[in-house]
Design a protein around this motif. Structure first.
Motif, PDB file in Angstrom:
ATOM      1  N   SER A   8      92.506  26.389 -26.827  1.00 43.23           N
ATOM      2  CA  SER A   8      92.100  25.357 -27.778  1.00 43.23           C
ATOM      3  C   SER A   8      91.257  24.260 -27.131  1.00 43.23           C
ATOM      4  N   CYS A   9      90.457  23.624 -27.964  1.00 41.48           N
ATOM      5  CA  CYS A   9      89.613  22.517 -27.517  1.00 41.48           C
ATOM      6  C   CYS A   9      90.521  21.375 -27.047  1.00 41.48           C
ATOM      7  N   PRO A  10      90.129  20.684 -25.978  1.00 42.08           N
ATOM      8  CA  PRO A  10      90.989  19.597 -25.492  1.00 42.08           C
ATOM      9  C   PRO A  10      91.159  18.464 -26.501  1.00 42.08           C
ATOM     10  N   PHE A  11      90.339  18.434 -27.544  1.00 45.12           N
ATOM     11  CA  PHE A  11      90.401  17.307 -28.479  1.00 45.12           C
ATOM     12  C   PHE A  11      91.001  17.673 -29.835  1.00 45.12           C
ATOM     13  N   VAL A  12      91.470  18.904 -29.983  1.00 51.01           N
ATOM     14  CA  VAL A  12      92.025  19.285 -31.277  1.00 51.01           C
ATOM     15  C   VAL A  12      93.505  18.894 -31.356  1.00 51.01           C
ATOM     16  N   THR A  13      93.881  18.356 -32.511  1.00 49.12           N
ATOM     17  CA  THR A  13      95.296  18.003 -32.772  1.00 49.12           C
ATOM     18  C   THR A  13      95.677  18.644 -34.103  1.00 49.12           C
ATOM     19  N   ASP A  57      82.781  11.101 -33.004  1.00 54.26           N
ATOM     20  CA  ASP A  57      81.869  11.342 -31.878  1.00 54.26           C
ATOM     21  C   ASP A  57      81.891  12.803 -31.437  1.00 54.26           C
ATOM     22  N   ARG A  58      82.266  13.687 -32.342  1.00 51.12           N
ATOM     23  CA  ARG A  58      82.319  15.121 -32.005  1.00 51.12           C
ATOM     24  C   ARG A  58      80.917  15.618 -31.681  1.00 51.12           C
ATOM     25  N   PRO A  59      80.827  16.700 -30.897  1.00 49.91           N
ATOM     26  CA  PRO A  59      79.501  17.184 -30.492  1.00 49.91           C
ATOM     27  C   PRO A  59      78.641  17.671 -31.657  1.00 49.91           C
ATOM     28  N   TRP A  60      77.380  17.748 -31.361  1.00 47.02           N
ATOM     29  CA  TRP A  60      76.379  18.168 -32.339  1.00 47.02           C
ATOM     30  C   TRP A  60      76.738  19.506 -32.977  1.00 47.02           C
ATOM     31  N   SER A  61      77.143  20.481 -32.139  1.00 43.74           N
ATOM     32  CA  SER A  61      77.371  21.828 -32.703  1.00 43.74           C
ATOM     33  C   SER A  61      78.581  21.846 -33.628  1.00 43.74           C
ATOM     34  N   CYS A  62      79.555  20.942 -33.413  1.00 44.62           N
ATOM     35  CA  CYS A  62      80.694  20.866 -34.336  1.00 44.62           C
ATOM     36  C   CYS A  62      80.264  20.219 -35.656  1.00 44.62           C
ATOM     37  N   ARG A  63      79.307  19.309 -35.585  1.00 42.04           N
ATOM     38  CA  ARG A  63      78.828  18.624 -36.790  1.00 42.04           C
ATOM     39  C   ARG A  63      78.021  19.559 -37.688  1.00 42.04           C
ATOM     40  N   GLY A  92      93.531  17.383 -36.812  1.00 38.00           N
ATOM     41  CA  GLY A  92      92.081  17.570 -36.720  1.00 38.00           C
ATOM     42  C   GLY A  92      91.532  17.090 -35.394  1.00 38.00           C
ATOM     43  N   CYS A  93      90.257  16.751 -35.391  1.00 41.38           N
ATOM     44  CA  CYS A  93      89.568  16.386 -34.142  1.00 41.38           C
ATOM     45  C   CYS A  93      89.882  14.940 -33.747  1.00 41.38           C
ATOM     46  N   LYS A  94      90.350  14.779 -32.513  1.00 45.47           N
ATOM     47  CA  LYS A  94      90.738  13.453 -32.007  1.00 45.47           C
ATOM     48  C   LYS A  94      89.520  12.536 -31.826  1.00 45.47           C
ATOM     49  N   ILE A  95      88.355  13.135 -31.679  1.00 47.15           N
ATOM     50  CA  ILE A  95      87.139  12.324 -31.475  1.00 47.15           C
ATOM     51  C   ILE A  95      86.137  12.605 -32.610  1.00 47.15           C
ATOM     52  N   TYR A  96      86.674  12.760 -33.812  1.00 47.46           N
ATOM     53  CA  TYR A  96      85.859  13.214 -34.942  1.00 47.46           C
ATOM     54  C   TYR A  96      84.543  12.436 -35.091  1.00 47.46           C
ATOM     55  N   CYS A 118      88.854  26.998 -36.001  1.00 47.14           N
ATOM     56  CA  CYS A 118      87.515  27.057 -35.413  1.00 47.14           C
ATOM     57  C   CYS A 118      87.402  26.201 -34.140  1.00 47.14           C
ATOM     58  N   CYS A 119      88.435  25.431 -33.832  1.00 45.47           N
ATOM     59  CA  CYS A 119      88.402  24.565 -32.645  1.00 45.47           C
ATOM     60  C   CYS A 119      89.091  25.248 -31.458  1.00 45.47           C
ATOM     61  N   CYS A 120      89.215  26.564 -31.516  1.00 47.42           N
ATOM     62  CA  CYS A 120      89.860  27.308 -30.433  1.00 47.42           C
ATOM     63  C   CYS A 120      88.949  28.449 -29.983  1.00 47.42           C
ATOM     64  N   ASP A 121      89.033  28.742 -28.712  1.00 52.61           N
ATOM     65  CA  ASP A 121      88.349  29.895 -28.143  1.00 52.61           C
ATOM     66  C   ASP A 121      86.863  29.960 -28.513  1.00 52.61           C
ATOM     67  N   ILE A 122      86.167  28.860 -28.322  1.00 56.76           N
ATOM     68  CA  ILE A 122      84.731  28.843 -28.621  1.00 56.76           C
ATOM     69  C   ILE A 122      83.965  28.277 -27.425  1.00 56.76           C
ATOM     70  N   THR A 123      82.693  28.626 -27.393  1.00 57.32           N
ATOM     71  CA  THR A 123      81.822  28.064 -26.360  1.00 57.32           C
ATOM     72  C   THR A 123      80.990  26.970 -27.004  1.00 57.32           C
ATOM     73  N   ILE A 124      81.157  25.761 -26.505  1.00 56.94           N
ATOM     74  CA  ILE A 124      80.381  24.633 -27.030  1.00 56.94           C
ATOM     75  C   ILE A 124      79.561  24.045 -25.887  1.00 56.94           C
ATOM     76  N   PHE A 125      78.246  24.228 -25.959  1.00 61.62           N
ATOM     77  CA  PHE A 125      77.375  23.600 -24.961  1.00 61.62           C
ATOM     78  C   PHE A 125      77.139  22.157 -25.385  1.00 61.62           C
TER      79      PHE A 125
HETATM   80  S1  SF4 Z   1      85.285  18.558 -30.400  1.00 55.69           S
HETATM   81 FE1  SF4 Z   1      86.547  18.263 -32.193  1.00 55.69          FE
HETATM   82  S2  SF4 Z   1      85.502  19.389 -33.807  1.00 55.69           S
HETATM   83 FE2  SF4 Z   1      84.680  20.108 -31.883  1.00 55.69          FE
HETATM   84  S3  SF4 Z   1      85.894  21.894 -31.324  1.00 55.69           S
HETATM   85 FE3  SF4 Z   1      86.855  20.117 -30.366  1.00 55.69          FE
HETATM   86  S4  SF4 Z   1      88.403  19.412 -31.815  1.00 55.69           S
HETATM   87 FE4  SF4 Z   1      87.027  20.774 -32.915  1.00 55.69          FE
END
Ligand code: SF4
Ligand code: SF4
Length: 267
Positions: A91-96, A105-111, A99-103, A36-43
């Motif tokens: 992929s999202c620049p923060f995905v490893t 402090d991940r954005p609202w829509s990811c939470r 999991g999420c490298k900035i878990y 879910c951390c790939c190919d998505i639009t996150i405002f």
């Molecule tokens: S910020 Fe973190 S949780 Fe959100 S898409 Fe990127 S890697 Fe996934």
């Protein structure tokens, strides 16, 4: 699932209130982990950016340049989206792999995922919140046994502080006088962008321009905004409320006001 939700589901719509339950659990052993951390639009909201740039220990300017795309919304004002990597999966620049490298402090829509707010202006004004569960076919977490309420999910995911910080921003962006027109003045567009998203630059602007000479600002607020990003953000929203909506987020100093009146009388 409650009786009401089963009925709604039959109609092709699942509407949850904060007390309603849904199934979800996300963990590393699922085959879909990080898909879910790939190919998505996150405002990104202003508070998302504040948290993310501080988590990465970089300036807002560097964050915006390195990780975002700037779009223009219907009102003519900037909208910021997280820029996906230029790799095969986008992929999202923060995905490893872990999991999420900035878990934290991940954005609202990811939470909030897998929930999606369905409230309207009218329901929000009456204090009612509604959510739906997103339909993401590859997300195996939705088929897990764990059950929880919407309210508990929001608390566990740290949503309340995001909602609190979003309120002054929403008050500006959802204001009818703003949403009914398109701002084309480049200076206003730039001021909005800086105050909302480029907080470190906004701090320099506040402290180095004549802004503090023009407005009545509490001395303790001036001290706080020198080093506290949350206080700076709150001040930025007051400034935008004054500048964009003509509302009393800030008050012009009496001597400045008097000088302006005199200038107009002399014209
Ligand atoms: S910020 Fe973190 S949780 Fe959100 S898409 Fe990127 S890697 Fe996934
Ligand atoms: S369970 Fe859903 S949210 Fe968790 S990693 Fe898989 S796709 Fe993403």
């Amino acid at each position: 699932m409650t009786k009401k939700n089963k009925e709604n589901k039959k109609q092709g719509l699942t509407v949850l209130t904060p007390e309603d339950h849904f199934h979800f659990e996300c963990h590393q052993s699922l085959d879909c982990f990080t898909r879910c951390c790939c190919d998505i639009t996150i405002f990104l909201t202003p508070y998302d950016i504040l948290r993310m740039k501080n988590a990465l220990k970089i300036t807002s300017g560097d964050f915006l340049t390195s990780y975002t795309d700037i779009l223009v919304g219907d009102a003519g004002l900037a909208v910021v989206a997280l820029r996906m990597r230029d790799d095969e999966k986008k992929s999202c620049p923060f995905v490893t792999s872990g999991g999420c490298k900035i878990y934290e402090d991940r954005p609202w829509s990811c939470r909030i995922y897998p929930l999606k707010p369905e409230s309207t202006d009218i329901t929000e004004k009456s204090g009612k919140e509604y959510y739906s569960v997103m339909d993401v076919p590859f997300c195996l977490g939705l088929a897990e046994d764990k059950v929880m309420t919407v309210e508990r999910w929001k608390t566990e995911q740290g949503i309340p502080i995001y909602l609190e910080m979003e309120n002054p921003f929403k008050k500006i962006t959802m204001n009818k006088s703003l949403s009914n027109k398109k701002i084309i003045n480049k200076k206003i567009q730039e001021m909005y962008y800086m105050a909302c998203y480029d907080l470190d630059r906004f701090r320099r602007f506040v402290l180095e321009s004549k802004l503090l000479k023009l407005f009545e600002v509490e001395p303790e607020t001036v001290e706080k905004i020198k080093h506290d990003d949350v206080e700076l953000y709150k001040f930025a929203m007051r400034w935008l409320e004054y500048g964009l909506l003509g509302q009393h987020g800030l008050k012009v100093k009496p001597d400045v006001m008097e000088a302006k009146k005199q200038e107009l009388r002399n014209k």
